[in-house]
Structure formats: structure tokens, C-alpha cells
Motif scaffolding. Structure first.
Motif, mmCIF file in Angstrom:
data_model
loop_
_atom_site.group_PDB
_atom_site.id
_atom_site.type_symbol
_atom_site.label_atom_id
_atom_site.label_comp_id
_atom_site.label_asym_id
_atom_site.label_seq_id
_atom_site.Cartn_x
_atom_site.Cartn_y
_atom_site.Cartn_z
ATOM 1 N N GLU A 288 0.814 -1.211 0.000
ATOM 2 C CA GLU A 288 0.000 0.000 0.000
ATOM 3 C C GLU A 288 0.851 1.266 0.000
ATOM 4 O O GLU A 288 0.600 2.211 -0.738
ATOM 5 C CB GLU A 288 -0.913 -0.030 1.238
ATOM 6 N N VAL A 289 1.914 1.264 0.812
ATOM 7 C CA VAL A 289 2.728 2.468 0.977
ATOM 8 C C VAL A 289 3.445 2.853 -0.319
ATOM 9 O O VAL A 289 3.707 4.014 -0.587
ATOM 10 C CB VAL A 289 3.753 2.242 2.107
ATOM 11 N N GLU B 85 11.393 -0.876 5.534
ATOM 12 C CA GLU B 85 10.367 -1.075 6.559
ATOM 13 C C GLU B 85 9.631 -2.393 6.341
ATOM 14 O O GLU B 85 9.285 -3.085 7.291
ATOM 15 C CB GLU B 85 9.364 0.079 6.538
ATOM 16 N N LYS B 86 9.386 -2.729 5.051
ATOM 17 C CA LYS B 86 8.574 -3.903 4.725
ATOM 18 C C LYS B 86 9.282 -5.207 5.070
ATOM 19 O O LYS B 86 8.694 -6.104 5.631
ATOM 20 C CB LYS B 86 8.258 -3.926 3.227
ATOM 21 N N ALA C 173 12.008 -0.007 11.497
ATOM 22 C CA ALA C 173 12.441 1.278 12.047
ATOM 23 C C ALA C 173 13.403 1.128 13.221
ATOM 24 O O ALA C 173 14.113 2.068 13.550
ATOM 25 C CB ALA C 173 11.215 2.072 12.485
ATOM 26 N N ASP D 121 2.788 0.547 10.367
ATOM 27 C CA ASP D 121 3.781 -0.156 9.574
ATOM 28 C C ASP D 121 5.195 0.274 9.964
ATOM 29 O O ASP D 121 5.857 0.996 9.250
ATOM 30 C CB ASP D 121 3.536 0.133 8.089
ATOM 31 N N TYR D 122 5.621 -0.140 11.116
ATOM 32 C CA TYR D 122 7.024 0.052 11.483
ATOM 33 C C TYR D 122 7.368 -0.971 12.552
ATOM 34 O O TYR D 122 6.545 -1.833 12.879
ATOM 35 C CB TYR D 122 7.304 1.496 11.908
ATOM 36 N N PHE E 196 -1.317 -3.217 7.748
ATOM 37 C CA PHE E 196 -0.273 -2.360 8.306
ATOM 38 C C PHE E 196 -0.258 -1.025 7.586
ATOM 39 O O PHE E 196 0.567 -0.789 6.703
ATOM 40 C CB PHE E 196 1.104 -3.038 8.198
ATOM 41 N N ARG F 281 0.472 2.829 6.731
ATOM 42 C CA ARG F 281 1.677 3.635 6.873
ATOM 43 C C ARG F 281 1.743 4.290 8.245
ATOM 44 O O ARG F 281 0.738 4.747 8.774
ATOM 45 C CB ARG F 281 1.617 4.719 5.788
#
Lengths: 310, 310, 444
Positions: free
Chosen positions: A282-283, B124-125, B133, C189-190, C218, C220
Motif C-alpha cells: 500500500e505504501v 520497513e517492509k 524502524a 507499519d514500522y 499495516f 503507513r
């Protein structure tokens, strides 16, 4: 076809979400695109104006509500806050900073807005604090709409379903009409296409620039104000908004209003479907769309090679 | 400024860095980071000569930093890790460069931004590998087979940074004065003229792009060796913005500019953060604003002007 | 780093600002301050978020520190010495924080460091603590990796970690809603979002295998619009929705779920929502599971010292016009640990001032009071802190949901034992553990 029979309904839901998200993205990106067209400056501070518009709308809305105003009054308050922020900050930034820079290299102009963004980020924190702020009276007042989903019904907020896309469509229509059929609009287009020629024709390019920047600032603030009822405003909201708007503008083709609408739609729908099909990506969707578009159309969707126009 | 004067200034600067690092231990870290970022900015400077601004060079910085972080598990030798990371950045730069050198100005900038944001998302994924992170910590590192730890490590990395900075600085200085450097500047003034002369602007720009990726990679490797902990924030668009910011702050007129800018940037940031911990960003923004408005040639421009006057 | 250990730079950054040019910096010299000499004041470097989205925690943490430092000084300081906080911003990222950590130690000459909110910053600072030999209290970060992957002599955590915080929420869910069949997760999402889901899922598979995971979403980090996620979960109709999100993200998720009646379709489990209650107000309906990353809640049902909790809550409220949230409690724990640790080290030296190594050693095995109970620092440096989980309830006395049916999980029962890794330990849990949970306490 069996896949569609199973998932057709889900596609419908994704469309609804995608549309409202696209509307929100369009509201932010269109102002940026308009300003870029006339000034050739990618305004990084646009993200801050978005955040300030949101904060101003929420603060004004909460203040008006505390005076005992009816909940419907929230909607005009959002608009008023946006106009106020645009009318105050737009001319200030344009007159004091950007005008002095207009003969400098583009990268310097861009960095001026970057510096401004850094300053505004901290000012906004000092003015509005760090606790998330929200003003959801208008959203509550409008209530929800049940969208049938097979035997089930999925509630959507009327605000998301009608107000966001409605305002976005109205903005698109007004901008299109103003730019095509009014004198002011045609002056803006003229300056966008060729600043020198426009000045030679007697157009006051400085005035047009001021007007466009103010309008752009107001549009950014309106984007923030419209988001205020649904999102929580926190420090850093400007930074994540601006980078998304950049993607829309580059995808659209610079200065293209209709292009911004199509790009926002692509990104909105793309993101929405990604949540259903491949949530892990998605990101990346906005950037993937941008890279793909630029791969095949190096000037953006609606950009015209060499000649630049709105 | 003459080549000799610049060489002398560079050596004096290096001596000053060593002196400061000796006198004020906590500045050792800050100065090493500044040199590392300056190295990446030197690459940005090459692209600026061609009038192109990349908002995505954090990609190479982060790529190399992660390469070093993962590499320590395989080969702990710093003298192998840094060139390997630089080479990797160069290879990826070549692949991406073949694509992005076809674009100019805002599209060039935005494509780079998009690709670095994609890399950010990837970091991140692929959480299982990269720890997202939280980032990953470097394993033990050796230098010529000797384990690096404590103060020795700080001095070694600082020395390595100085060698790389002086080496790449001299190389870029020579390259910019060569016909290739003139062709690079030609992209900015009028690209079509190069075509008429039978020079391929794309190839000229590609060489600059790959070189800039290598330098950003070496900078990233140094950052990893200094902080000993790498996170995806290195690839975020604000890091790329920071590099461009430093380039302008230092001035694009000389290869010394990036390092002047990086040192000024890092020192301003730590001092601002100490004075006003919650508004350092605004201080930095105001400094940049003043430099752009009052000294568009950057800090280097100020020095050069004074020398001319003297 | 023997050199840094024995040296505290005399030149502070403010002084350096005053001296114009390089000459002043170079002249700063290396004035050695003998270890063990009694300081004029105890300087404490505090890393917290003053910018960016996580400042919703960082600023209340800073406020609490200022309040408690003032209180300590008003009462004559610690061991008769006044304390002074020096705040640094975590906002710019790890490389900035690492640089600031060095500056705090080598330039400001702080005696202790409180680091940090971000797990990445803690992971980077803990090794630095050992390298620079400066006692460091990890005051708020969540990752369990720090003391499971490494051992440190100078870094200590004054609170729990992700494993007990998430496991307690799952145990509570199994107790109050044992029959659920499907679950969806909406996490940021982290690292934290991923890590916490890993812990939850691993424990869930052990304690109640066969639960269907309807969706793993997840969005952002810093996302503001969750309408697609909400729609998808509405359509999937899972029994339970887990979200370990926090700050603006969680506020927006709660509001958007509330607006669209998702709370009526599923039971939410939100281990960090205590920090959002006052902001979202009654948009969050009754009957959902909320945690507070530890044993803290300003209406704690069974505080060890009710007066202490009341005093803490009221001084915070009168000064900052809000009820304290979990980062305030975490800061209070770090301050309390600092006080107890210094007093222990000073007493061990018969009233003399300890060296850095002696001060660090004092934290090992230290037990110190928290506003609600007490916390013990284990031999591996990890704090043992109870966990409070409750269910939301609407009461006329507060404009926001309060907690009822609160369970306080004893720290040992939910914390990974020393020397084991959470991922392995969670697989050894047995379902009987749910039956042995403490009694739930109602809101009064």
C-alpha cells in the motif's frame, strides 16, 4: 468471471474508499500544481499550509462550538478557516520571500520554501501544541449511510461519501471554469504558458503570481480543513502530506489541473485496492504509479512536451 | 580561485578538523558525520553543475549504510566494506541512472525522490531482515585486521573520512575543469548545443550520476561506521532534502563548499538543539533562509567574495 | 574510552556559543574531574521526542521530568545534591541522538542519561552507555531485543518491555472473551507494529491455536485515513480487532471506527490506548480492551501507596491540565529509580559520592517505588513491572472512558525469564495460565 462474482462487491467498497481518498489527495495537490504552473516553484511549505489550515479549522470550529453554535455551522467554519489562512499567509509568503527570489535559480527558490517549511513546522508546534487535535462536529452531524454489501450493510460516513468528493469536484469545476472563461483565469493561463510573452501583452505578472499563490495557499489550507473532521492533526502531518502531493504533481504533468484530478484518482484507487489485494504494498503505490507513468509519459499524464501550459 | 589556493585551504581545513576533534572530543563524532554528509553533497554538487537536483540521493546513502551493516557479519574489514558499499551504490546508481538521466529538472528530482521512498518502504517492509524502524546494529569492525573500538575507532573513521574527502575532492576538482566538466555545465545552460557538438548529454549526466551515487555510498558507509546503528530514516526524503540544503548552504562554486556547508549545518544543528531543544528546526530554517536571501552563493560565495575584495 | 571515563569536559555548549570562533573551542582543554568527587549538581541527560509525531509522548514525559525534578530539588535534592535535567530531542533520528548522547557525556558531563522513547535510539544508546561508561536508564522504549540479544553493564530498563505488555493484553482477552474465532490486526507499519503482532500471534498460537487471522493490515506510520482498512474489517466481520497503534494514528483509527460503527461489530484490543483516552473521549465506546504499557492508570484500583498516586496525579493535573498518561508514569519510574539508585550507591560508600561504575552497579537488582507499586531491575538489566489491562466504561464523572474489570498481572508471570528469548519462551506457555489470572477489579 467467478473471481468477480466473489469479489465484485469488495471492488465496489474499494471504489468508494478510493474515491474519498482521491478527493482528499486532490485537494492538497491541486493548489501545489496551480502554484507550480505559474511560479515554477515546487512549494515545500505547501505541506505546512495544509497542516496550519487543518489546525486553524479545528481550533476555530471548537471555539465556535463552545459558543453554542449548531453542528451544521462546522461546515462553513472549515471553509472560513481555509480562506483566512490563505488570505493571511499566502500574500505574506509571496510578497516577503518568493518575490525577492523570482530571478534566482529554481533550486534556490525551492530551498526557500524548504526553509520556510522547517520554520512553520516548529511555529505550528508552538502555536497548536503536540497533542492530536480533531474537530468532528460536522462529520457527526451528517451521520452515516449504509451501503449494501450482499446481505450485509457497511456503514460509511456521509462526510466521506458526499462532502469530500463533492468539494473536490466543485473545486475542479470552479478552477476549470475560472481558468478557461474568466479574464483573471486567462491571465493565469497566459503567465503559466509564457511569462515573458504575457508581460509583453500587458499582463501584470506580479499581480497574477500573488493571486495564484494566495489561491494555492487557500487550497492547501482547505485540504487541511476538510481533513480536520476525520484525521488527527499531529506534528509531522505536513511532511507526509507534501511528499504525496509531489507524487501527484509529477504524475499529473506540471500545472495540469485536470491531470491532478486523474493522478489523484489513480493514486486513491490504487491505494484502496492495494489494501484489499496486497496490503503490504500500500505504501509504495503512489510512487509505483508515478514511476510507471513517467516511464511511458516523461512529461506526466497531461503534460505537453516543451510547451508548458495549464 | 586558483588550484593552489584551494589545495591550501583544503589542507588547512583538514588540519582544523583534526585540531578540533582533538580539543573537543564530542565534536569528533559531529565532524565525522559532517565529512560523510559532505562527501554525499559533493555528488549533489556534480548534478547541480548540470542544473539537476536530486531529491533522492538518500537512497545511495542508506543503501551503502545497510550494506556495511549487513557486511560486518561477513567481512568485518572496514577497508573492504567501504569500497564495496561505494561500488554497490555505484552499480545501483548505474541502473537507476540509465533511467533517470532521460529526465530533467522537476521530473528528475521527483523520480529520484520516488525511488528513495520505495527503498525506504522496502527497508520497513522486509521487517524480518531489516528490523524495520528499529534498525540494525553493526557487528564488530576491523581496520587492517585490528579490531576497532572506542576512541581508536573514532579517530580511524575520522581519518578514513578525511582521506576519502580529500581524494574525492581532488578528483572532482580535476574532473570539473576537464572537457567533461564543461559539457556537464553545458547541460544547464543549453543542452541542445551539446547535441550539436556531437556530445551525448545523457552520457555526460550518467557519468556524473554514477559518480554521485558512489560518493553518496562512501558517505553512507562512513555514517554507518560512525553511528554503528543504521535505520530506514537514512532513506527518507527529508535526508535527501538535507543533502540539497547543505549543498546550497555551502555554495556550489567550489568543491570545498559541500564540506563547509556540512560542517556549518551539523554544528548549527547541535548548537541550536542545545539552545532551543524544541525549535532547532526553525533555527536551521532561518539560517538557511538568511543564506539564500543574503548570500545566494552560499558560505563559499561569502569567502570567495571576501578574497576578491581583499 | 578510558580517557572519556576519567574526563568531564569543562566547556559546556552554551559557553562555546559565547566564545566566537575556533580559538575558544580549541582552548577548552581537557580538565579532568576526579571520579568520586562530590558534584555541585547531578546532571541528567534526557532523550525524548520534542518534535515529530511521537512528541505526543515525549512532551508529557518532559513535563513530568520537569515537575519531578522540581519536587526533588524542593525537598533538598538527592543525597543533598540538586538535580538538573538537560533535554535532547529524539525527533531528528538515530544519528542525531547518538551525537547528542556523546555530547551529553563528553561535554555536559552528565551523571546519568535517560534514553529514550524510540526503540532504535535505545538499541543505539545501550552499547554507547557501556562504551562511554555512563549509567543509562532506558525509560520508555519497548523493544525486548535490548537485553535478550545483549548484556550491558551500564544500561538498565526501569519499565517492562513489549513482551509482557502485549502478552498481558492477550491473556486478558482470553479471559474475558474466550470464544472468539477470528481476529484482524491494524498496526502501524514500522518496527513496533510488526514486533507487537509477532508477539501476539506467537502467544495466541500457543494458548489458543486455530484462531483465524482474517486480515493483517499495516497502514503507513503516521497515516491519517483508515477508511479502507475500516471498510475491509467491517466486511470481514472478525470477532476481535487488535491494534497496538498509538498517538495520532490511534486517535484517527478509533474515531473512524467509531463513526462507522466498527466497535459494534468487533471487540477491540488496544494495548496502548490508555494514552489516547482523554483525547478521543467517548468516541470510544464501553466494552473494549485497553492497556497502558505497564502498571499505570491514574485511577489504579490497588495502588501500593494511594497517597503517592493521588499526589502524582494531582500535581500533574494542576500543572499541565491533563491526567497523566503512561509516558508520565514511565518518566516517574526512571526518576524514582535514579533517586533510589544514587541513594543506594551513596549509602554503600558511607556517604561518599560513587564512581560511574559504582553508580551503575547500584541499579542491578534495585527495587524502587513507582507511583502505583514498585519495580525491580533484574540482573540482566530488565525492569520487572506489573501490567494493568482493563475494559472501557463510560462514567458520568469523567468526560472520557475509564477502565473497569482491571486485571493487574504480576510482572514475573508475564515477563520472559532471564536468558531466554521471547520468541522461544512464548511457545512454552500453557493454556492453564489463563485460569490462574488474578481477580478483576471494578471501577469505583
Amino acid at each position: 468471471m467467478s473471481w468477480f462474482a466473489e469479489n465484485g462487491l469488495l471492488v465496489g467498497l474499494a471504489l468508494l474508499d478510493g474515491l474519498s481518498y482521491a478527493a482528499a489527495v486532490f485537494m492538497v495537490a491541486v493548489g501545489l500544481n496551480l502554484v507550480f504552473g505559474v511560479m515554477r516553484v515546487l512549494n515545500v511549505a505547501h505541506g505546512s499550509l495544509y497542516a496550519i489550515g487543518g489546525y486553524a479549522a479545528a481550533s476555530l470550529g471548537l471555539f465556535v462550538a463552545s459558543l453554542g453554535a449548531p453542528p451544521w455551522a462546522g461546515l462553513p467554519v472549515l471553509l472560513a478557516a481555509a480562506v483566512l489562512v490563505g488570505a493571511l499567509l499566502g500574500p505574506l509568503i509571496e510578497r516577503l520571500l518568493l518575490r525577492r527570489m523570482q530571478d534566482q535559480e529554481p533550486v534556490l527558490q525551492l530551498l526557500v520554501t524548504f526553509a520556510l517549511f522547517m520554520i512553520l513546522e516548529d511555529l505550528q508546534k508552538l502555536a497548536f501544541g503536540v497533542q492530536p487535535v480533531v474537530f468532528d462536529a460536522p462529520l457527526k452531524w451528517l451521520g452515516t449511510v449504509d451501503v449494501p454489501f450482499g446481505a450485509d450493510a457497511i456503514p460509511f460516513t456521509a462526510y466521506q461519501l458526499y462532502v469530500l468528493p463533492g468539494v473536490a469536484l466543485a473545486t475542479l469545476a470552479i478552477l476549470a471554469v475560472v481558468l478557461r472563461y474568466t479574464l483573471v483565469g486567462r491571465m493565469v493561463v497566459a503567465v503559466t504558458v509564457d511569462r515573458e510573452a504575457a508581460r509583453a501583452m500587458g499582463i501584470d505578472a506580479a499581480k497574477v503570481t500573488l493571486l495564484t499563490f494566495t489561491a494555492g495557499a487557500a487550497l492547501a489550507a482547505l485540504g487541511g480543513a476538510l481533513a480536520a473532521p476525520t484525521v488527527s492533526l499531529v506534528p509531522g502531518v505536513g511532511a507526509s502530506t507534501i511528499v504525496l502531493s509531489f507524487a501527484v504533481v509529477a504524475t499529473a504533468g506540471l500545472g495540469q489541473i485536470e491531470g491532478a484530478a486523474v493522478a489523484a484518482l489513480l493514486i486513491g484507487l490504487g491505494r484502496s485496492f492495494a489494501v484489499y489485494v496486497a496490503p503490504e504494498f500500500e505504501v509504495v503505490v503512489p510512487y509505483a504509479i508515478m514511476v510507471t507513468v513517467l516511464l511511458f509519459r516523461p512529461q506526466g499524464l497531461f503534460g505537453v512536451a516543451e510547451t508548458r501550459r495549464i | 580561485m586558483s588550484r593552489r589556493a584551494e589545495t591550501l585551504l583544503a589542507l588547512a581545513g583538514a588540519a582544523l578538523v583534526v585540531g578540533l576533534a582533538y580539543a573537543v572530543p564530542w565534536l569528533r563524532f559531529v565532524l565525522t558525520i559532517a565529512l560523510a554528509k559532505g562527501l554525499a553533497v559533493l555528488g549533489i554538487l556534480l548534478l547541480l553543475r548540470a542544473g539537476q537536483v536530486s531529491f533522492g540521493h538518500a537512497l545511495y546513502l542508506a543503501l551503502a549504510a545497510y550494506a556495511v551493516a549487513f557486511g560486518t557479519a561477513v567481512v568485518p574489514e572496514a577497508l573492504l566494506l567501504v569500497p564495496a558499499a561505494g561500488l554497490l551504490a555505484g552499480l545501483v546508481g548505474l541502473v537507476i541512472g540509465l533511467f533517470v538521466v532521460r529526465y530533467r529538472e522537476i521530473f528528475f528530482g521527483m523520480l529520484n525522490l520516488a525511488l528513495s521512498m520505495v527503498f525506504y518502504s522496502v527497508l520497513e517492509k522486509f521487517y524480518a531482515i531489516t528490523h524495520g524502524a528499529d534498525g540494525i546494529r553493526l557487528g564488530p569492525v576491523t581496520f587492517l585486521g585490528l579490531p576497532l573500538a572506542g576512541e581508536t575507532a573514532e579517530w580511524t573513521v575520522l581519518g578514513l573520512a578525511l582521506v576519502l574527502v580529500l581524494g574525492f575532492g581532488a578528483l572532482v576538482r580535476v574532473a570539473l575543469a576537464s572537457p567533461w566538466g564543461e559539457a556537464l555545465a553545458g547541460i544547464k545552460t543549453r543542452e541542445t548545443r551539446l547535441d550539436f557538438m556531437g556530445v551525448s548529454p545523457r552520457r555526460v549526466l550518467l557519468i556524473a550520476y554514477v559518480a554521485s551515487a558512489v560518493m553518496a555510498g562512501c558517505g553512507g558507509a562512513l555514517i554507518a561506521l560512525t553511528t554503528r546503528h543504521v535505520t530506514p530514516a537514512l532513506a527518507y526524503w527529508t535526508t535527501s532534502g538535507e543533502l540539497v540544503f547543505i549543498a546550497i548552504l555551502g555554495g556550489a562554486g567550489s568543491v570545498l563548499g559541500p564540506f563547509l556547508g556540512a560542517a556549518a549545518y551539523e554544528l548549527t544543528r547541535v548548537y541550536a538543539a542545545a539552545l532551543v531543544a524544541n525549535a532547532w528546526q526553525a533555527v536551521l530554517g532561518i539560517v538557511l533562509l538568511c543564506v539564500i536571501v543574503f548570500a545566494p552563493g552560499g558560505l563559499w560565495g561569502l569567502i570567495a567574495r571576501r578574497r576578491r575584495a581583499a | 574510552m578510558k580517557d572519556c571515563d576519567a574526563t568531564r569536559m569543562s566547556l559546556t555548549r552554551r559557553a562555546a556559543l559565547g566564545t566566537i570562533g575556533v580559538g575558544g573551542l580549541a582552548l577548552s582543554g581537557r580538565l579532568a574531574q576526579a571520579q568520586g568527587a562530590k558534584p555541585q549538581e547531578i546532571k541528567v541527560g534526557i532523550a525524548t521526542y520534542l518534535s515529530g509525531p511521537a512528541s505526543v509522548f515525549g512532551v508529557p514525559g518532559r513535563q513530568t521530568a520537569e515537575m519531578l525534578f522540581d519536587e526533588i530539588n524542593a525537598a533538598g535534592g538527592i543525597a543533598g545534591i540538586k538535580v538538573r535535567p538537560i533535554f535532547v530531542d529524539e525527533g531528528p533520528g538515530v544519528d542525531h541522538v547518538v551525537g547528542e548522547y556523546r555530547r551529553l557525556v563528553q561535554n555536559e558531563g552528565v551523571h546519568l542519561v535517560f534514553a529514550a522513547i524510540s526503540s532504535a535510539d535505545c538499541l543505539a544508546c545501550a552499547p554507547l552507555a557501556d562504551e562511554l561508561k555512563r549509567p543509562t536508564l532506558l525509560w520508555d522504549c519497548g523493544t525486548q531485543r535490548i537485553f535478550e540479544d545483549n548484556r550491558y553493564s551500564y544500561a538498565f530498563r526501569t519499565q517492562a518491555n513489549a513482551t509482557p505488555e502485549i502478552l498481558a493484553a492477550l491473556l486478558y482477552l482470553l479471559k474475558v472473551k474466550p470464544d472468539f474465532k477470528s481476529i484482524a490486526v491494524i498496526n502501524q507499519d514500522y518496527a513496533w507494529g510488526r514486533d507487537s503482532w509477532d508477539i501476539f500471534r506467537t502467544a495466541l498460537n500457543t494458548l489458543k491455536p486455530g484462531v483465524k487471522v482474517a486480515a493483517e493490515l499495516f497502514p503507513r506510520f503516521g497515516a491519517t485515513d483508515f477508511s479502507t482498512e475500516v471498510t475491509r474489517v467491517l466486511a470481514l466481520r472478525p470477532d476481535v480487532v487488535l491494534s497496538t497503534s498509538w498517538g495520532g494514528d490511534l486517535d484517527a483509527l478509533i474515531r473512524q471506527s467509531s463513526d462507522r460503527k466498527l466497535f459494534e461489530r468487533a471487540t477491540f484490543v488496544m494495548p496502548l490506548a490508555e494514552s489516547s483516552l482523554q483525547r478521543v473521549g467517548k468516541a470510544l465506546p464501553a466494552g473494549h480492551i485497553v492497556g497502558a504499557r505497564g502498571d499505570h492508570w491514574f485511577l489504579h484500583p490497588s495502588p501500593a501507596d494511594p497517597e503517592r498516586l493521588k499526589r502524582f496525579t494531582e500535581s500533574y493535573r494542576s500543572r499541565f491540565n491533563a491526567y497523566p498518561i503512561y509516558p508520565c508514569f514511565h518518566m516517574a519510574q526512571a526518576v524514582s529509580a535514579m533517586k533510589a539508585g544514587i541513594e543506594k550507591a551513596v549509602a554503600a560508600k558511607g556517604g561518599g559520592w560513587p564512581t560511574d561504575a559504582e553508580l551503575a552497579a547500584a541499579f542491578k537488582g534495585l527495587e524502587f517505588p513507582s507511583p502505583t507499586a514498585s519495580v525491580r531491575i533484574r540482573e540482566d538489566g530488565q525492569g520487572l513491572e506489573n501490567q494493568l489491562i482493563g475494559t472501557t466504561l463510560h462514567s458520568d464523572r469523567y468526560p472520557f472512558p475509564v477502565l473497569t474489570d482491571m486485571v493487574v498481572f504480576p510482572a514475573e508471570s508475564v515477563t520472559t525469564p532471564v536468558g531466554q528469548k521471547s520468541a522461544d519462551w512464548l511457545k512454552t506457555l500453557s493454556p492453564e495460565m489463563v485460569a490462574k489470572l488474578p481477580q478483576a477489579l471494578a471501577f469505583r
